[in-house]
Design a protein around this motif. Sequence first.
Motif, PDB file in Angstrom:
ATOM      1  N   THR A   1       0.824  -1.204   0.000  1.00  0.00           N
ATOM      2  CA  THR A   1       0.000   0.000   0.000  1.00  0.00           C
ATOM      3  C   THR A   1       0.859   1.256   0.000  1.00  0.00           C
ATOM      4  O   THR A   1       0.628   2.189  -0.785  1.00  0.00           O
ATOM      5  CB  THR A   1      -0.932   0.003   1.223  1.00  0.00           C
ATOM      6  OG1 THR A   1      -1.790  -1.134   1.152  1.00  0.00           O
ATOM      7  CG2 THR A   1      -1.771   1.264   1.281  1.00  0.00           C
ATOM      8  N   VAL A   2       1.863   1.291   0.870  1.00  0.00           N
ATOM      9  CA  VAL A   2       2.706   2.479   0.969  1.00  0.00           C
ATOM     10  C   VAL A   2       3.554   2.645  -0.288  1.00  0.00           C
ATOM     11  O   VAL A   2       3.673   3.743  -0.841  1.00  0.00           O
ATOM     12  CB  VAL A   2       3.590   2.396   2.228  1.00  0.00           C
ATOM     13  CG1 VAL A   2       4.607   3.540   2.250  1.00  0.00           C
ATOM     14  CG2 VAL A   2       2.729   2.430   3.482  1.00  0.00           C
ATOM     15  N   GLN A   3       4.118   1.555  -0.771  1.00  0.00           N
ATOM     16  CA  GLN A   3       4.963   1.620  -1.960  1.00  0.00           C
ATOM     17  C   GLN A   3       4.162   2.087  -3.177  1.00  0.00           C
ATOM     18  O   GLN A   3       4.593   2.978  -3.924  1.00  0.00           O
ATOM     19  CB  GLN A   3       5.555   0.234  -2.228  1.00  0.00           C
ATOM     20  CG  GLN A   3       7.023   0.243  -2.560  1.00  0.00           C
ATOM     21  CD  GLN A   3       7.587  -1.131  -2.813  1.00  0.00           C
ATOM     22  OE1 GLN A   3       6.979  -2.159  -2.496  1.00  0.00           O
ATOM     23  NE2 GLN A   3       8.765  -1.179  -3.378  1.00  0.00           N
ATOM     24  N   LYS A   4       3.008   1.490  -3.381  1.00  0.00           N
ATOM     25  CA  LYS A   4       2.205   1.798  -4.559  1.00  0.00           C
ATOM     26  C   LYS A   4       1.678   3.226  -4.533  1.00  0.00           C
ATOM     27  O   LYS A   4       1.712   3.930  -5.546  1.00  0.00           O
ATOM     28  CB  LYS A   4       1.035   0.811  -4.645  1.00  0.00           C
ATOM     29  CG  LYS A   4       0.214   0.916  -5.920  1.00  0.00           C
ATOM     30  CD  LYS A   4      -0.831  -0.186  -5.978  1.00  0.00           C
ATOM     31  CE  LYS A   4      -1.617  -0.129  -7.278  1.00  0.00           C
ATOM     32  NZ  LYS A   4      -2.637  -1.215  -7.340  1.00  0.00           N
ATOM     33  N   GLN A   5       1.200   3.670  -3.367  1.00  0.00           N
ATOM     34  CA  GLN A   5       0.667   5.038  -3.265  1.00  0.00           C
ATOM     35  C   GLN A   5       1.780   6.070  -3.429  1.00  0.00           C
ATOM     36  O   GLN A   5       1.589   7.093  -4.096  1.00  0.00           O
ATOM     37  CB  GLN A   5      -0.026   5.221  -1.911  1.00  0.00           C
ATOM     38  CG  GLN A   5      -0.781   6.537  -1.755  1.00  0.00           C
ATOM     39  CD  GLN A   5      -2.189   6.474  -2.314  1.00  0.00           C
ATOM     40  OE1 GLN A   5      -2.533   5.548  -3.073  1.00  0.00           O
ATOM     41  NE2 GLN A   5      -3.007   7.430  -1.946  1.00  0.00           N
TER      42      GLN A   5
ATOM     43  N   VAL B   1      11.203   1.484 -11.849  1.00  0.00           N
ATOM     44  CA  VAL B   1      11.668   0.094 -12.040  1.00  0.00           C
ATOM     45  C   VAL B   1      11.044  -0.813 -10.988  1.00  0.00           C
ATOM     46  O   VAL B   1      10.566  -1.918 -11.299  1.00  0.00           O
ATOM     47  CB  VAL B   1      13.209   0.029 -12.007  1.00  0.00           C
ATOM     48  CG1 VAL B   1      13.685  -1.417 -11.894  1.00  0.00           C
ATOM     49  CG2 VAL B   1      13.798   0.684 -13.243  1.00  0.00           C
ATOM     50  N   ALA B   2      11.037  -0.362  -9.739  1.00  0.00           N
ATOM     51  CA  ALA B   2      10.405  -1.157  -8.683  1.00  0.00           C
ATOM     52  C   ALA B   2       8.927  -1.353  -8.965  1.00  0.00           C
ATOM     53  O   ALA B   2       8.381  -2.455  -8.769  1.00  0.00           O
ATOM     54  CB  ALA B   2      10.602  -0.480  -7.327  1.00  0.00           C
ATOM     55  N   GLY B   3       8.265  -0.303  -9.448  1.00  0.00           N
ATOM     56  CA  GLY B   3       6.844  -0.397  -9.769  1.00  0.00           C
ATOM     57  C   GLY B   3       6.560  -1.347 -10.917  1.00  0.00           C
ATOM     58  O   GLY B   3       5.550  -2.067 -10.903  1.00  0.00           O
ATOM     59  N   MET B   4       7.434  -1.368 -11.906  1.00  0.00           N
ATOM     60  CA  MET B   4       7.291  -2.311 -13.013  1.00  0.00           C
ATOM     61  C   MET B   4       7.414  -3.745 -12.514  1.00  0.00           C
ATOM     62  O   MET B   4       6.624  -4.616 -12.868  1.00  0.00           O
ATOM     63  CB  MET B   4       8.361  -2.040 -14.077  1.00  0.00           C
ATOM     64  CG  MET B   4       8.237  -0.718 -14.806  1.00  0.00           C
ATOM     65  SD  MET B   4       9.731  -0.321 -15.753  1.00  0.00           S
ATOM     66  CE  MET B   4       9.778  -1.631 -16.946  1.00  0.00           C
TER      67      MET B   4
END
Length: 456
Positions: A45-49, A96-99
């Motif tokens: 949740t924290v990473q994506k937001q 890159v992390a999001g991909m």
Amino acid sequence: MTHFKSTILLLALLFCIGCKNEDKSEANKETKGTQALSKEALLDTVQKQTLKYFWEYAEPNSGMARERYHPDGVYPKDDAHVVTTGGTGFGLMAIVAGMEREFIPRDSAIARLDKIANFLDKAPRFHGVWPHWLNGETGDVQAFSDKDNGGDLVETSFLAQGFLVVREYLKNGNEREKEVAAKYDKLWKGIEWEWYTNNKDGLYWHWSPDYQWEMDFMIEGYNECLITYIMAASSPDHAIEADAYHDGWARSGNIVSDKEAYGIPLILKHNTSGDKAGPLFWAHYSYLGLNPKGLVDIYANYWDLNVNHTKINYQYAQENPNDFETYTENSWGLTASYTRNEDDGIGYAAHSPDSDRGVVSPTGAISSIPYTPEISLAAMRYFFEEQNDLLWGPAGFYDAFSLEGEDWVAPKYLAIDQGPQVVMIENYRSGLIWDLFMGAPEVQKGLDKLGFNISN
């Protein structure tokens, strides 16, 4: 609304208030529901937001990271279109992390990375070095200060750290991905690091065609700039000599400290700070790609350095010598961010034990998660669950808050605070960004050149 006296309007008003209260109740239920989030769900949740800062709220023409994002749309001067080179480097790694986690579509991410590379290729450079700020609409230099209108070597090193991460991630992909990887490789190789020694043993932060070397700022440790020397030593065509690192950055060995705080060794002398270490971003910016685990030279064990730095920052909050209400077992993190001014206005400060305003920056604790996972996770959960109404916004946690007297928050965001959260959470979870950066052959050569050893 006292002039509306009719019964109908009064009933309508009461009805609307009831609706708002019901909406508020539902929102509170949702907030309370966050307490049931598992550790992995909380990290997701924290990473994506937080990634939204670089994905949904990037500057549209350039694709780069805005220097700041204000959800209310109110910016000083023309800051809405100011993009940051260093913050964009953090954003490249975040994308890159999001991909990898499929938070964003891969094809769209590749297109965004291509757009950023094309913009940077056309942007002004000063011996291959980008300025701190650019105007995302026009591509022109946006001066950071009166004489800072040329190359900014430190911000460029943060940017180049992202170049190598993108290149390594895409270099074995499909044809489109290989093309984008090649663009970042070219941008990286064009940076003239040796120019910024000014023919001396050390790197200089700024050079401008208008003011030449007038700013006269040699980069000396210890602060956030270790990565600048690592990148400069790693360049295939424009590398610096090792003497610049040892005599400049390490001050001919005078960088080493024998001091302790709370019984914890500092290991290195922290610039412009007393005996309790500097702001936490010094433990983050250089180490988004550079993996400090097992990283050792004649001056320090860099894992111990960063773990100790974080623990000192935490222990200071627990000591709380000024009796600030903001600090608790789970509320800590002193670093550079927006800050609370005396009139409850919003300014900027590099918070640290030696510059303490009772203001916590969530990025301080969250971006330290590889070093202190238990207390960083506890802080993240506190920010998300107990301070959700105050802190949670469209691009993750707002930049800074204080609980002194009336609760205060800076409902704004800075690229240099949001990027490390996404990247360091990923390094904690998978080591992805560390693995990519450290896997670059020239980085390994640069580290060897400067006398670093890496042990597992």
